[in-house]
Design a protein around this motif. Structure first.
Motif, mmCIF file in Angstrom:
data_model
loop_
_atom_site.group_PDB
_atom_site.id
_atom_site.type_symbol
_atom_site.label_atom_id
_atom_site.label_comp_id
_atom_site.label_asym_id
_atom_site.label_seq_id
_atom_site.Cartn_x
_atom_site.Cartn_y
_atom_site.Cartn_z
ATOM 1 N N ILE A 83 39.006 13.291 -6.795
ATOM 2 C CA ILE A 83 38.549 13.749 -8.115
ATOM 3 C C ILE A 83 37.707 15.017 -7.973
ATOM 4 C CG2 ILE A 83 37.061 13.158 -10.080
ATOM 5 C CD1 ILE A 83 38.031 10.228 -9.690
ATOM 6 N N VAL A 84 36.816 15.039 -6.989
ATOM 7 C CA VAL A 84 35.946 16.204 -6.789
ATOM 8 C C VAL A 84 36.773 17.448 -6.460
ATOM 9 C CG1 VAL A 84 34.193 17.194 -5.244
ATOM 10 C CG2 VAL A 84 33.879 14.906 -6.190
ATOM 11 N N THR A 85 37.755 17.317 -5.571
ATOM 12 C CA THR A 85 38.560 18.497 -5.225
ATOM 13 C C THR A 85 39.390 18.966 -6.409
ATOM 14 O OG1 THR A 85 40.338 17.141 -4.278
ATOM 15 C CG2 THR A 85 38.655 17.985 -2.752
ATOM 16 N N THR A 86 39.793 18.060 -7.283
ATOM 17 C CA THR A 86 40.532 18.461 -8.482
ATOM 18 C C THR A 86 39.632 19.253 -9.428
ATOM 19 O OG1 THR A 86 42.015 16.564 -8.300
ATOM 20 C CG2 THR A 86 41.863 17.618 -10.454
ATOM 21 N N LEU B 298 40.230 27.864 -10.069
ATOM 22 C CA LEU B 298 41.412 28.465 -10.687
ATOM 23 C C LEU B 298 40.987 29.485 -11.735
ATOM 24 C CD1 LEU B 298 44.488 28.520 -10.838
ATOM 25 C CD2 LEU B 298 44.349 26.705 -12.540
ATOM 26 N N LYS B 299 40.014 29.112 -12.541
ATOM 27 C CA LYS B 299 39.517 30.048 -13.554
ATOM 28 C C LYS B 299 38.873 31.265 -12.884
ATOM 29 C CE LYS B 299 36.497 30.588 -17.504
ATOM 30 N NZ LYS B 299 35.508 30.013 -18.366
ATOM 31 N N ARG B 300 38.016 31.017 -11.900
ATOM 32 C CA ARG B 300 37.322 32.113 -11.212
ATOM 33 C C ARG B 300 38.293 33.050 -10.508
ATOM 34 N NH1 ARG B 300 33.835 31.423 -5.863
ATOM 35 N NH2 ARG B 300 35.908 31.718 -5.034
ATOM 36 N N GLU B 301 39.248 32.489 -9.774
ATOM 37 C CA GLU B 301 40.201 33.311 -9.036
ATOM 38 C C GLU B 301 41.129 34.065 -9.981
ATOM 39 O OE1 GLU B 301 40.172 34.038 -5.808
ATOM 40 O OE2 GLU B 301 38.374 32.814 -5.706
ATOM 41 N N GLY B 302 41.466 33.435 -11.100
ATOM 42 C CA GLY B 302 42.300 34.113 -12.083
ATOM 43 C C GLY B 302 41.597 35.319 -12.672
ATOM 44 N N VAL B 303 40.327 35.155 -13.009
ATOM 45 C CA VAL B 303 39.547 36.272 -13.561
ATOM 46 C C VAL B 303 39.393 37.368 -12.515
ATOM 47 C CG1 VAL B 303 37.234 36.922 -14.383
ATOM 48 C CG2 VAL B 303 38.345 34.872 -15.272
ATOM 49 N N LEU C 201 46.424 24.643 -5.365
ATOM 50 C CA LEU C 201 46.613 23.570 -4.392
ATOM 51 C C LEU C 201 45.429 22.609 -4.392
ATOM 52 C CD1 LEU C 201 48.291 25.537 -1.475
ATOM 53 C CD2 LEU C 201 49.328 23.762 -2.905
ATOM 54 N N LEU C 202 44.222 23.116 -4.654
ATOM 55 C CA LEU C 202 43.070 22.223 -4.781
ATOM 56 C C LEU C 202 43.177 21.365 -6.029
ATOM 57 C CD1 LEU C 202 40.034 24.438 -3.763
ATOM 58 C CD2 LEU C 202 40.769 22.324 -2.678
ATOM 59 N N LEU C 203 43.776 21.920 -7.054
ATOM 60 C CA LEU C 203 43.943 21.196 -8.312
ATOM 61 C C LEU C 203 44.945 20.045 -8.162
ATOM 62 C CD1 LEU C 203 42.964 21.397 -11.245
ATOM 63 C CD2 LEU C 203 44.906 22.852 -11.721
ATOM 64 N N ALA C 204 45.932 20.237 -7.304
ATOM 65 C CA ALA C 204 46.949 19.202 -7.071
ATOM 66 C C ALA C 204 46.318 18.043 -6.294
ATOM 67 C CB ALA C 204 48.119 19.785 -6.277
ATOM 68 N N PRO C 205 46.720 16.817 -6.597
ATOM 69 C CA PRO C 205 46.140 15.684 -5.873
ATOM 70 C C PRO C 205 46.678 15.598 -4.448
ATOM 71 C CG PRO C 205 47.831 14.931 -7.390
ATOM 72 C CD PRO C 205 47.671 16.405 -7.616
ATOM 73 N N GLY C 206 45.813 15.276 -3.523
ATOM 74 C CA GLY C 206 46.240 15.063 -2.145
ATOM 75 C C GLY C 206 45.410 15.851 -1.155
ATOM 76 N N PHE C 207 45.197 15.259 0.012
ATOM 77 C CA PHE C 207 44.360 15.890 1.020
ATOM 78 C C PHE C 207 45.076 17.006 1.775
ATOM 79 C CE2 PHE C 207 42.236 11.693 0.619
ATOM 80 C CZ PHE C 207 41.007 12.167 0.183
ATOM 81 N N ILE C 208 46.376 16.952 1.907
ATOM 82 C CA ILE C 208 47.114 18.020 2.587
ATOM 83 C C ILE C 208 47.065 19.290 1.749
ATOM 84 C CG2 ILE C 208 49.372 18.760 3.437
ATOM 85 C CD1 ILE C 208 49.964 15.778 4.017
#
Length: 175
Positions: A39-42, A49-54, A86-93
């Protein structure tokens, strides 16, 4: 259609690997901690995502307003956005790969790979407009015997300092 099959098989393998890794991590640190980490990584991924997009948009606009080719900034911007996604996607890989893409040297490397992949798929003129001219160090070599045609004996030797020299007759198209 063949590419779609490989992509689907790769996605299925990634899902299976993510489930296996999640179960292993959950056994190591506990189920609730593993769920909390996911949950935290999501959430972190959404913020990044917002920061990198800006940031990517600002770098792109800055390059255009300064008259610089925007391709280099776009490549690193795409790498940063991919890391956040990729951080938004669930999963540790995917989280691990996403975090790696947010490290500046790794992002720069990924940006160069994006540039090379793009240059290989578009015309040399479009690549020059997008990424700027190739920087090449060239010297004239001894032409040997007097040439029979004007200009036929000129030989240039050089090395590519930045970018790739693309020979359109030997380009490999992958679709």
């Amino acid at each position: 259609m063949r590419t779609f099959g490989f992509a689907a098989a790769g996605a299925l393998l990634l899902v299976i690997a993510e489930i296996v890794v999640f179960v292993l991590v959950a056994h190591a640190i506990g189920w609730w901690w593993a769920i909390l980490a996911g949950i935290v990584t999501t959430v972190v991924g959404a913020v990044l995502l917002k920061r990198e997009g800006v940031r990517a948009w600002q770098r792109l606009r800055s390059a255009v307003s300064e008259g610089r080719p925007p391709g280099g900034d776009a490549g690193t911007g795409v790498a940063g956005l991919a890391g956040a996604l990729l951080l938004l996607a669930p999963g540790f890989i995917t989280d691990t790969v996403g975090l790696l893409l947010l490290i500046p040297p790794v992002r720069a490397f990924a940006g160069r790979q994006i540039r090379q992949a793009t240059e290989a798929r578009i015309s040399a003129a479009a690549a020059g407009d997008l990424f700027g001219p190739r920087v090449v160090k060239a010297t004239r070599a001894d032409p040997g015997p007097v040439p029979t045609q004007p200009g036929a004996g000129e030989i240039l030797q050089g090395e590519v300092l930045e970018g790739d020299v693309i020979d359109p007759q030997h380009r490999h198209h992958s679709a």
